[in-house]
Design a protein around this motif. Structure first.
Motif, PDB file in Angstrom:
ATOM      1  N   PHE A 114       0.841  -1.206   0.000  1.00 55.06           N
ATOM      2  CA  PHE A 114       0.000   0.000   0.000  1.00 55.06           C
ATOM      3  C   PHE A 114       0.875   1.253   0.000  1.00 55.06           C
ATOM      4  CE2 PHE A 114      -2.107   3.369   2.427  1.00 55.06           C
ATOM      5  CZ  PHE A 114      -3.172   3.614   1.573  1.00 55.06           C
ATOM      6  N   LEU A 115       1.908   1.285   0.836  1.00 52.44           N
ATOM      7  CA  LEU A 115       2.808   2.440   0.881  1.00 52.44           C
ATOM      8  C   LEU A 115       3.580   2.594  -0.422  1.00 52.44           C
ATOM      9  CD1 LEU A 115       4.226   2.210   4.521  1.00 52.44           C
ATOM     10  CD2 LEU A 115       2.594   3.851   3.622  1.00 52.44           C
ATOM     11  N   LEU A 116       3.977   1.483  -1.022  1.00 52.40           N
ATOM     12  CA  LEU A 116       4.696   1.539  -2.287  1.00 52.40           C
ATOM     13  C   LEU A 116       3.809   2.083  -3.403  1.00 52.40           C
ATOM     14  CD1 LEU A 116       7.375   0.906  -3.686  1.00 52.40           C
ATOM     15  CD2 LEU A 116       6.441  -1.349  -4.230  1.00 52.40           C
ATOM     16  N   ILE A 117       2.564   1.643  -3.474  1.00 52.33           N
ATOM     17  CA  ILE A 117       1.626   2.134  -4.494  1.00 52.33           C
ATOM     18  C   ILE A 117       1.324   3.622  -4.257  1.00 52.33           C
ATOM     19  CG2 ILE A 117      -0.738   1.933  -5.360  1.00 52.33           C
ATOM     20  CD1 ILE A 117      -0.465  -1.109  -4.862  1.00 52.33           C
ATOM     21  N   VAL A 130       4.274   5.666  -5.530  1.00 52.96           N
ATOM     22  CA  VAL A 130       4.294   5.731  -6.991  1.00 52.96           C
ATOM     23  C   VAL A 130       3.247   6.715  -7.491  1.00 52.96           C
ATOM     24  CG1 VAL A 130       3.846   4.398  -9.108  1.00 52.96           C
ATOM     25  CG2 VAL A 130       5.286   3.440  -7.307  1.00 52.96           C
ATOM     26  N   VAL A 131       2.071   6.724  -6.903  1.00 54.58           N
ATOM     27  CA  VAL A 131       1.003   7.653  -7.314  1.00 54.58           C
ATOM     28  C   VAL A 131       1.422   9.091  -7.043  1.00 54.58           C
ATOM     29  CG1 VAL A 131      -1.363   8.395  -6.794  1.00 54.58           C
ATOM     30  CG2 VAL A 131      -0.866   5.972  -7.100  1.00 54.58           C
ATOM     31  N   VAL A 132       2.002   9.359  -5.897  1.00 52.33           N
ATOM     32  CA  VAL A 132       2.419  10.731  -5.560  1.00 52.33           C
ATOM     33  C   VAL A 132       3.539  11.189  -6.485  1.00 52.33           C
ATOM     34  CG1 VAL A 132       3.541  12.131  -3.782  1.00 52.33           C
ATOM     35  CG2 VAL A 132       1.660  10.626  -3.167  1.00 52.33           C
ATOM     36  N   VAL A 133       4.517  10.341  -6.736  1.00 51.37           N
ATOM     37  CA  VAL A 133       5.621  10.706  -7.634  1.00 51.37           C
ATOM     38  C   VAL A 133       5.102  10.954  -9.038  1.00 51.37           C
ATOM     39  CG1 VAL A 133       7.734   9.837  -8.724  1.00 51.37           C
ATOM     40  CG2 VAL A 133       7.405   9.582  -6.264  1.00 51.37           C
ATOM     41  N   THR A 134       4.183  10.148  -9.516  1.00 51.30           N
ATOM     42  CA  THR A 134       3.601  10.327 -10.849  1.00 51.30           C
ATOM     43  C   THR A 134       2.820  11.637 -10.930  1.00 51.30           C
ATOM     44  OG1 THR A 134       3.433   7.925 -11.096  1.00 51.30           O
ATOM     45  CG2 THR A 134       2.114   9.284 -12.596  1.00 51.30           C
ATOM     46  N   ALA A 135       2.053  11.957  -9.904  1.00 50.60           N
ATOM     47  CA  ALA A 135       1.272  13.200  -9.898  1.00 50.60           C
ATOM     48  C   ALA A 135       2.193  14.416  -9.925  1.00 50.60           C
ATOM     49  CB  ALA A 135       0.357  13.238  -8.676  1.00 50.60           C
ATOM     50  N   VAL A 136       3.253  14.368  -9.158  1.00 54.95           N
ATOM     51  CA  VAL A 136       4.193  15.495  -9.143  1.00 54.95           C
ATOM     52  C   VAL A 136       4.892  15.619 -10.490  1.00 54.95           C
ATOM     53  CG1 VAL A 136       6.342  16.337  -8.097  1.00 54.95           C
ATOM     54  CG2 VAL A 136       4.518  15.464  -6.649  1.00 54.95           C
TER      55      VAL A 136
END
Length: 125
Positions: A4-7, A10-16
């Protein structure tokens, strides 16, 4: 929990990454995508070139910031301008004081200050 933390990461890095590269037309974005360039850090108020500096000009003066404090060239320009104006004012004050002292000396009696009113000046022998 680890997945869950890994996903989420990845979502936060992609959004940024999308926000920086250009994933929107909102405020702060350019027409071609990406973030707009920041305006250069220039002085908000500068010293007037056409008249002497007064107190209000100095209170309104905001020097541009650099990475470590103020930009030395801008500070040097301001200090040079103020030094020149102070020297000019000091010279003018000295000139006016000398003129005033001369007028006061003339009003007090001038060169024949110690002669009596009825005495004639001595003639050379």
């Amino acid at each position: 929990m680890f997945w869950f933390l890994l996903i989420a990461l990845v979502v936060v890095v992609t959004a940024v990454a999308l926000a920086v590269v250009g994933g929107g037309d909102g405020p702060g974005h350019t027409a071609t995508g990406g973030l707009a360039d920041a305006p250069p850090d220039l002085a908000e108020a500068w010293l007037p070139p056409d008249r002497p500096v007064n107190r209000a000009d100095l209170e309104a003066l905001r020097l541009p910031m650099a990475v470590r404090g103020y930009r030395m060239a801008d500070v040097d320009d301001v200090l040079d301008r103020l030094g020149a104006e102070l020297a000019e004012r000091d010279a003018r004050i000295a000139e006016l004081e000398a003129s005033l002292a001369g007028e006061q000396a003339a009003a007090m009696g001038g060169p024949d200050l110690f002669e009596k009113p009825g005495d004639a000046p001595e003639e050379p022998r």
